[in-house]
Design an enzyme around this catalytic site. Structure first.
Site, mmCIF file in Angstrom:
data_model
loop_
_atom_site.group_PDB
_atom_site.id
_atom_site.type_symbol
_atom_site.label_atom_id
_atom_site.label_comp_id
_atom_site.label_asym_id
_atom_site.label_seq_id
_atom_site.Cartn_x
_atom_site.Cartn_y
_atom_site.Cartn_z
ATOM 1 N N ASP A 52 17.888 19.343 16.797
ATOM 2 C CA ASP A 52 16.897 20.309 16.876
ATOM 3 C C ASP A 52 16.413 20.234 18.550
ATOM 4 O O ASP A 52 15.539 19.390 19.082
ATOM 5 C CB ASP A 52 15.525 20.879 16.199
ATOM 6 C CG ASP A 52 15.161 21.624 16.512
ATOM 7 O OD1 ASP A 52 15.573 22.615 16.198
ATOM 8 O OD2 ASP A 52 14.003 21.699 17.255
ATOM 9 N N TYR A 57 12.407 22.610 25.860
ATOM 10 C CA TYR A 57 11.901 21.085 25.774
ATOM 11 C C TYR A 57 12.587 20.576 26.954
ATOM 12 O O TYR A 57 11.608 19.876 27.186
ATOM 13 C CB TYR A 57 11.990 20.407 24.738
ATOM 14 C CG TYR A 57 11.972 21.081 23.343
ATOM 15 C CD1 TYR A 57 10.762 22.091 23.414
ATOM 16 C CD2 TYR A 57 12.611 20.743 22.563
ATOM 17 C CE1 TYR A 57 10.890 22.166 22.284
ATOM 18 C CE2 TYR A 57 12.516 20.787 21.364
ATOM 19 C CZ TYR A 57 11.514 22.319 20.963
ATOM 20 O OH TYR A 57 11.255 22.173 19.760
ATOM 21 N N LYS A 87 17.048 26.760 20.891
ATOM 22 C CA LYS A 87 16.419 27.515 20.798
ATOM 23 C C LYS A 87 16.454 28.620 22.189
ATOM 24 O O LYS A 87 15.529 28.439 23.177
ATOM 25 C CB LYS A 87 15.391 27.750 20.027
ATOM 26 C CG LYS A 87 15.112 26.976 19.581
ATOM 27 C CD LYS A 87 13.576 26.399 18.692
ATOM 28 C CE LYS A 87 13.321 25.368 17.309
ATOM 29 N NZ LYS A 87 13.950 23.952 18.075
ATOM 30 N N HIS A 120 12.840 31.462 19.946
ATOM 31 C CA HIS A 120 11.961 30.311 19.622
ATOM 32 C C HIS A 120 10.372 30.681 19.165
ATOM 33 O O HIS A 120 9.744 30.342 18.554
ATOM 34 C CB HIS A 120 11.791 29.226 21.286
ATOM 35 C CG HIS A 120 11.001 27.943 20.940
ATOM 36 N ND1 HIS A 120 11.427 27.538 21.211
ATOM 37 C CD2 HIS A 120 10.005 27.092 19.935
ATOM 38 C CE1 HIS A 120 10.705 26.128 21.171
ATOM 39 N NE2 HIS A 120 10.137 26.095 19.889
#
Ligand code: A2P
Length: 324
Positions: A52, A57, A87, A120
């Site tokens: 994931d 990130y 995302k 997201h």
């Protein structure tokens, strides 16, 4: 030597794509350089086949290099054996930005496609000219009101990328029943998953049932309860006595119990860790007896503590009714 694949049940998405129920979360709070790369290699070596990720990130290059290194050392495993999620972040909801975001993620992940591409958060915000998040004078995100209230143009862009084969399915994250309900009215390609926070302190039963009734598979982030405390009481999932009893009497870790609980409830779980032995331990799947399953349900009964809410950063609350 890499362990054999550990997928848990293969969950069939509403377009037939199969997703391993056990996934590995790559969000690293204060990740130091190289940490995600190492964690991804450990995870793939431990048998995880579902990663994931997210543009936000800022570590997709390390995920990509981790996958590449693992695949080159394990020629019997192919890219197609790994289920990859990414995302799009809030400030990239305009259709051309959605496309840019996925292509940027693909480049960093070193893959021609992902397996699912998610919105997201159900929040659209403004961007600066250099595609960074625009922050207002109040220090919070500048909300794009019209695209937040009506994400149809964003979803159309997701559908286009799906139809072009850049992603094998499209889905949502942090969406409420209301948000999904309105999206389903215009969606030509239905969302396949909704990734939400789920653990015994936030069991999410109504939203899970709603998603499953619409053939949308819930995916649990923070399935271990993020080690956070319940405001006011200081309680933690990780120190809950009833949960620890279940773990100890079976000789399991608490994380194994929490992962097993999620798998038995019928959704995907995304434990994350940067520690090799915990990464491996979390991939040793165990099955809860009906009695132990009920015991975890009893801990969850009546609880509703959300640990992940970015309302103070975003300047927008997805769950205003919870703050009343
Ligand atoms: P660490 O990276 O030091 O292992 P969640 O997925 O609920 O957000 O929880 C993630 C956190 O749980 C991480 O901080 C991770 O820390 C910790 N964690 C992961 N696996 C275990 C485990 N088996 N036992 C204890 N803590 C764990």
């Amino acid at each position: 030597m890499a362990a054999p694949a550990v997928t848990g049940p293969l969950l069939k998405l509403n377009n037939g794509v199969e997703m391993p129920a056990l996934g590995f979360g790559t969000f690293a709070n204060e990740g130091s350089k190289g940490e995600t790369h190492k964690a991804v290699v450990h995870a793939l070596n431990a048998g995880y086949r579902h990663l994931d990720c997210a543009w936000f990130y800022q570590n997709e290059e390390e995920v990509g290099s981790g996958i590449r290194d693992f695949l080159s050392q394990n020629p019997s495993v192919k890219r197609s054996d790994i289920f990859i999620t990414t995302k799009v972040w809030n400030h990239l909801h305009e259709p051309e930005d959605v496309e840019w975001s996925l292509k940027d993620s693909l480049k960093k992940l070193q893959t021609p496609y992902v397996d699912v591409f998610l919105i997201h958060w159900p929040i659209a915000s403004e961007k600066n000219a250099d595609r960074t998040v625009k922050i207002g004078s109040d220090g919070k995100y500048v909300i794009n009101k019209s695209l937040t209230e009506n994400p149809e143009p964003t979803w159309r862009a997701m559908e286009k990328l799906y139809n072009e084969g850049l992603t094998r399915s499209i889905g949502l994250s942090n969406f409420t029943e209301k948000g999904i309900e309105s999206l389903l009215k215009y969606a030509t390609v239905k969302p396949s998953v909704n990734q939400i926070e789920i653990h015994p302190f936030l069991p999410q039963q109504p939203l899970i049932e709603y998603c499953l009734s619409k053939s949308i598979i819930p995916v649990a982030y923070s399935p271990l309860g993020s080690q956070d405390q319940v405001p006011g009481t200081g309680e933690k999932v990780s120190t809950n006595k009833d949960l620890i009893v279940i773990a100890e009497k079976n000789g399991w870790s608490l994380a194994q119990v929490l992962i097993a609980w999620g798998l038995k409830r019928g959704y995907s779980v995304l434990p994350k860790s940067s520690n090799e032995s915990r990464i491996k331990g979390n991939a040793k799947l165990v099955a809860l007896s009906d009695e132990d399953f009920e015991a975890v349900n009893n801990v969850a009964e009546g609880r509703w503590t959300r640990f992940v809410n970015m309302k103070d950063t975003f300047g927008y609350d997805v769950w205003p009714e919870e703050s009343k």
